[in-house]
Write a protein that holds these residues in place. Structure first.
Motif, mmCIF file in Angstrom:
data_model
loop_
_atom_site.group_PDB
_atom_site.id
_atom_site.type_symbol
_atom_site.label_atom_id
_atom_site.label_comp_id
_atom_site.label_asym_id
_atom_site.label_seq_id
_atom_site.Cartn_x
_atom_site.Cartn_y
_atom_site.Cartn_z
ATOM 1 N N TRP A 127 0.831 3.876 -2.859
ATOM 2 C CA TRP A 127 0.301 5.296 -2.574
ATOM 3 C C TRP A 127 1.202 6.187 -2.979
ATOM 4 N N ALA A 171 -0.985 15.233 -0.041
ATOM 5 C CA ALA A 171 -1.441 13.995 0.329
ATOM 6 C C ALA A 171 -0.838 13.317 1.888
ATOM 7 N N SER A 172 -1.503 12.673 2.528
ATOM 8 C CA SER A 172 -0.875 12.240 3.569
ATOM 9 C C SER A 172 -1.338 10.849 3.937
ATOM 10 N N MET A 173 -0.482 9.967 4.563
ATOM 11 C CA MET A 173 -1.085 8.692 5.137
ATOM 12 C C MET A 173 -0.109 8.263 6.161
ATOM 13 N N ASN A 174 -0.995 7.608 7.303
ATOM 14 C CA ASN A 174 -0.334 7.329 8.432
ATOM 15 C C ASN A 174 -0.710 5.703 8.789
ATOM 16 N N ILE A 193 -12.226 2.959 11.064
ATOM 17 C CA ILE A 193 -11.203 3.949 10.762
ATOM 18 C C ILE A 193 -11.570 4.841 9.655
ATOM 19 N N VAL A 241 -6.314 6.732 0.813
ATOM 20 C CA VAL A 241 -6.275 6.089 2.157
ATOM 21 C C VAL A 241 -7.812 5.477 2.314
ATOM 22 N N PHE A 281 0.832 -1.268 0.044
ATOM 23 C CA PHE A 281 -0.118 0.081 0.248
ATOM 24 C C PHE A 281 0.864 1.230 -0.034
ATOM 25 N N ILE A 316 -10.808 13.006 11.997
ATOM 26 C CA ILE A 316 -9.193 13.112 12.201
ATOM 27 C C ILE A 316 -8.398 12.958 11.207
ATOM 28 N N SER A 317 -7.852 14.173 10.694
ATOM 29 C CA SER A 317 -7.202 14.280 9.470
ATOM 30 C C SER A 317 -5.942 13.703 9.265
ATOM 31 N N PHE A 318 -5.253 13.194 10.331
ATOM 32 C CA PHE A 318 -3.846 12.693 9.992
ATOM 33 C C PHE A 318 -3.782 11.377 9.931
ATOM 34 N N VAL A 319 -4.966 10.661 9.821
ATOM 35 C CA VAL A 319 -4.872 9.410 9.301
ATOM 36 C C VAL A 319 -4.655 9.066 7.823
ATOM 37 N N GLY A 320 -5.001 10.080 6.979
ATOM 38 C CA GLY A 320 -4.598 9.900 5.521
ATOM 39 C C GLY A 320 -5.290 10.753 4.923
ATOM 40 N N ASP A 321 -5.325 10.333 3.339
ATOM 41 C CA ASP A 321 -6.187 11.345 2.404
ATOM 42 C C ASP A 321 -7.309 10.450 1.924
ATOM 43 N N MET A 340 -0.747 4.374 12.460
ATOM 44 C CA MET A 340 -1.929 4.722 13.126
ATOM 45 C C MET A 340 -2.905 3.653 12.634
ATOM 46 N N ILE A 341 -3.290 3.465 11.415
ATOM 47 C CA ILE A 341 -4.165 2.041 11.009
ATOM 48 C C ILE A 341 -3.834 0.775 11.619
#
Lengths: 656, 310
Positions: A433, A542-545, B80, B101, A429, B93-98, A548-549
């Motif tokens: 991504w 864009a961002s992803m964590n 999630i 995601v 992923f 919660i914006s910091f999990v992803g875009d 956290m998931i």
């Protein structure tokens, strides 16, 4: 910082320097090859595998040393009994591992580590065969030639080791020589890659002989940079020859169809090496050639990314219709190489347009996906091998229900399948991504390529839903109640790779900091991107964590599980009777309707490979007959034709 | 700053809890409307809650541990995803992803559910799984191009950029077509007639739901309702602006207005979907995939146009 300290302490406490370690691993692998023949049989093969394991451990240390310190290691191997020669010195092989080499050496070492460990038990499958010693011999030398291809900094030695790599891997592909299909797959593999390699050799020869007068990478870089400015025709011709050679080896469409025949026929741990590591070596050289040796050029960027996009679509769509487990995986290797080529091409194209931020993300994506693919694809091949080891078949139509009997293998297969399918938070992923982020918002042709890549990612998911359920769920058409878990070495190697898939997924920041040194050396430092241990953020884009998931999944899933309160398990039934295998869908028919509806895409793939594998060989066969050369198999005419061209160029060079 | 952050977290937690209540409620509403269209009185609007509660008390039989694990993971993935976009309250919660995601979480929960079903090994669940994944695959082609149009228009995938609504003055035709196509894809993805192929009860005995029972079946149904809610929410959030950033704590009145508009649109969408659903019979898989391919073709052309600045 801490890691560097630990690594340095290790090297100083053993009084070693990394250069010597490279030489040691070379000698260890050579020793493995010799001992394997001397001891013959199972012992010989195991010695060779064991020594490969040791060497891979050394090479992991070496590559980490380079990547963390950011300084290249230089050393040389002196060939005994050969005097120094001019102008090309064949008495010494000069080795230089810079960060780009080190990254690919790291990737290769991980796969070598897992597949050698796996092999220790897996070779029992071949117990009693007289030429098991030769298996060990070829295995050691194959691994050695891959290491050397990545480590040398000399164009001619590169080509030499490249050829050796093809040679030894071809022997391994047709190792089960009583199987006709293995021998013919090996032969086809040899002919096609020989064709590519000779084009490369031709190009290298012209570069060195006519232009550079030296074979070292620095001289070649200097020449190519000058050539790019002065004579663009020559530059494009030489690069085209070289790049076709590389594309053939990494099985890009339309040169791909050798791979799905050759890779499944090899023993499983060799398939893992072939698909997991060997097809990345052309990517390494392509990065060197198109980013380091020459200025990134828009045309090459577009060519590579377009081929990548076609490759990922054709490879994956064909994988969807397979019913042989390893053949399915092999087609996915073609598809995944497409993703890597798309990202690499995108980085070159975007850099030449001046979009440096996106270019650096694309380059990191290409490297990241190469590393990820090495982990999950070799794991998948090992899983398919484990199933074959216990049940003796690769036919997805007859397999089924193994989840209960091979629990560890099933879990590893699930992890690898989720990874390749790009399910968050697994590693596939993250790199996918990054590919989408670097291509789709650019509003160039790459946006469409990125969208196609996103669709193909769903096709990959579908294919692995089939792969997993057909092997580990459902009802088998053969007896499997005797099946027990796999031996310990095979188990450990699978677990190691599965953990790598998970770690690379949930710790993208850590992985990116390793890639940063490669990107910096190539002049595309990852910039304007903030990344930390578990997240990547491209500000405003864009961002992803994934960390956290992963945390959310691992905390809440057990909570949900706890309230489910299930009663002991039952067998499914069908019309009042226990479900029988005759009532299950065959693997071939799993997505039959989808294939019918999307049949146009299949005809494109067929047409492309038709041109290269049927039309071209046949026309070449016709023209070669003029020279009184005739072959039974038209494919053979491809390398022969290039060989003749090579001889012509050589003679032109020698005559004056 | 810390305060607004905390308020945002509280609202997001409330959002998730409310979504768990809202999703079955919407299903009840659907059943009521469908009944009225068919000239029936129909069950109470709370009927879905009663159904779920009843299922919860029944014993559940399962066919393997993998099934339970995948089902639970699917529900968590949806939760999630729920935390990532504004539902009843305009926070997330914006910091999990875009956006990627988010879409991947929704898709992978579908995949997990299909895998959980197929791992039971009965022919009906296998058929359901094969159909479900085929439909997801085909829709993904259109969805990929729609996402491309949105990303080109907004310059990225970050939810803070994608979700605040369209600036009317700089409206491109491509984005309008994209939203219209997204409406269709949302409809097709939420397994309603004529695209309800994976759970087709009269054909394949409820397909992917066939081997779930008791609490498991309740969870699987909940997953489906939550997925429908999520997809509709995504569509709504793309159309109307939500107070995503909590730079200052918004007033009670503005929160109420925002929530009312959201719930109103959600109801409207539900009514629209139920009306469409009552008109059609079930497509064959082939027809459904062909339809989805045509949508993808339109999306492809639109994406190509959006690249030249349309």
């Amino acid at each position: 910082m801490n890691y560097i300290h630990i690594l340095d302490t290790f090297f100083t406490s053993l009084n070693l320097d990394p250069g010597t370690l490279i030489l040691y691993s070379t000698y260890i692998l050579l020793l493995g090859a010799v001992l394997s023949i001397l001891f013959k049989g199972m012992v010989g093969a195991r010695i060779s595998l064991g020594l490969s394991l040791v060497s891979s451990f050394f090479m992991i240390l070496v590559s980490l040393y380079v990547l963390l310190h950011g300084v290249p290691i230089e050393t040389a191997i002196h060939i005994p009994f050969v005097g120094s020669t001019q102008p090309i010195d064949v008495s010494r092989i000069s080795i230089s591992i810079d960060s780009l080499s080190a990254f690919f050496v790291l990737l290769l070492s991980i796969v070598v580590f897992a597949s050698s460990l796996y092999g220790l038990n897996y070779v029992e499958r071949f117990a009693g065969r007289e030429h098991l010693g030769w298996y060990g011999f070829n295995y050691s030398l194959f691994v050695l030639s891959m290491y050397m291809t990545l480590a040398v900094n000399d164009l001619l030695w590169f080509v030499v080791f490249w050829e050796l790599m093809t040679l030894f891997s071809q022997f391994l592909v047709s190792y089960e020589k009583e199987k006709k299909v293995a021998v013919s797959a090996g032969f086809k593999y040899f002919c096609i890659t020989k064709f590519g390699a000779e084009l490369m050799f031709l190009s290298a020869l012209i570069i060195v002989a006519l232009l550079a007068q030296s074979t070292s990478f620095e001289a070649v870089e200097h020449t190519l940079r000058e050539l790019q400015l002065s004579s663009s025709t020559m530059y494009f011709v030489l690069l085209s020859l070289f790049i076709i050679g590389l594309l053939v080896k990494c099985a890009a469409v339309p040169f791909h169809s050798w791979l799905p025949e050759a890779h499944p026929e090899a023993p499983a741990n060799v398939s893992a090496l072939l698909s997991g590591a060997m097809i990345k070596i052309p990517i390494y050289m392509m990065a060197r050639l198109l980013i380091q040796f020459t200025m990134p050029n828009a045309v090459w960027g577009l060519v590579v990314s377009t081929i990548g996009c076609i490759t990922l679509a054709v490879g994956t769509l064909y994988a969807l219709v397979q019913k042989d487990s390893k053949r399915l995986l092999a087609y996915h290797s073609v598809g995944q190489i497409g993703y890597i080529l798309l990202a690499l091409g995108a980085s070159i194209y975007l850099y030449s347009l001046g979009a440096n931020v996106f270019a650096s993300i694309a380059l990191a994506a290409a490297l990241y996906h190469a590393l990820n693919h090495a982990c999950f694809k070799s794991l998948l091949f090992l899983v398919a091998g484990s199933v074959e080891y216990r049940v003796g078949t690769r036919d997805l139509d007859v397999l089924g229900g193994l989840g209960k009997y091979m629990r560890i293998t099933a879990i590893c297969c699930a992890v690898a399948s989720f990874s390749i399918a790009g399910i968050p938070p697994f590693n596939g992923f993250v790199s996918k991504w990054m590919i989408y982020v670097s291509t789709i918002p650019t509003s160039t042709i790459l946006s469409l390529y990125g969208a196609i890549a996103m669709f193909i990612s769903a096709v990959t998911t579908a294919s692995f839903v089939k792969f997993y359920t057909k092997i580990f769920a459902g009802t088998p058409r053969i007896r499997i109640d005797y099946v027990k878990g796999i031996p310990i070495a095979m188990k450990i190697s699978q677990i190691v790779l599965a953990s790598a898939c998970i770690l690379l997924g949930i710790l993208p920041g850590a992985a990116l900091s390793i890639m940063q040194s490669v990107a910096t050396d190539l002049g595309m430092a990852i910039q304007s991107v903030s990344y930390g241990i578990g997240y990547v953020v491209v500000p405003d884009v864009a961002s992803m964590n994934t960390l956290m998931i992963a945390v959310a999944l691992s905390v809440f899933t057990p909570l949900v599980l706890a309230i489910l309160r299930p009663v002991p398990s039952v067998e499914p039934w069908f019309s009042g009777n226990p479900a029988a295998p005759r009532f299950s869908i065959r693997a071939r028919d799993f997505y039959q309707v989808f294939e019918e509806v999307f049949s146009e895409t299949y005809s494109v793939g067929r047409a492309l490979s038709m041109v290269f594998y049927v039309r071209l060989p046949q026309s070449l066969k016709g023209s070669l007959r003029v020279l009184a050369l005739s072959f039974e198999d038209p494919i053979t005419s491809l390398p022969i034709a290039v060989l003749i061209a090579l001889i012509v160029v050589l003679s032109l060079w020698v005559i004056p | 700053m810390g305060d607004t952050m905390n308020v945002g977290m509280v609202f997001t937690a409330l959002n998730i809890v409310l979504a768990y209540l809202l999703a079955p409620l919407l299903n009840g509403l659907e059943r009521k409307i469908r009944a009225r269209i068919q000239n029936r009185l129909g069950p109470s609007i709370l009927q879905t809650f009663y159904d779920l509660a009843k299922l919860w008390q029944k014993p559940s039989l399962y066919t393997g541990r993998a099934q339970l694990l995948l089902l639970s993971a699917a529900l968590v993935q949806l939760s999630i995803a729920l935390s990532m976009i504004p539902t009843v309250f305009g926070t997330s919660i914006s910091f999990v992803g875009d956006l990627i995601v988010l879409l991947y979480l929704i898709t992978s929960s579908t995949v997990f559910l299909a895998l959980a079903a197929a791992s039971a090994g009965s022919v009906y669940t296998q058929l359901g799984c094969s159909r479900e994944i085929s439909v997801v695959m085909a829709n993904e082609l259109a969805l990929a191009f729609i996402v491309t149009i949105i990303a080109i228009d907004r310059g990225g995938f970050a939810l803070s950029k994608v979700l605040p609504s369209i600036d009317i003055s700089a409206l491109r035709p491509s984005i309008l077509i994209a939203i219209a196509l997204l409406l269709l894809v949302v409809y097709m993805e939420s397994s309603r007639l004529p695209f309800e192929l994976a759970e087709a009860e009269p054909e394949i005995v409820s397909g992917i739901m066939a081997e779930f029972s008791g609490r498991e079946l309740a969870l699987a149904c909940l997953c489906l309702y939550l997925k429908r809610l999520l997809l509709m929410t995504l569509l709504i959030d793309l159309i109307i602006p939500r107070p995503l950033s909590l730079a200052t704590i918004p007033s009670v009145a503005s929160i109420c207005i925002d929530a009312t508009v959201y719930l109103g649109l959600l109801t409207l969408l539900t009514i629209l979907f139920v009306v469409i659903e009552s008109i059609f019979g079930r497509f064959t898989l082939e027809k459904a995939l062909r339809f989805s391919k045509r949508i993808a073709l339109v999306a492809f052309v639109t994406a190509a146009l959006s690249m030249v600045g349309w």
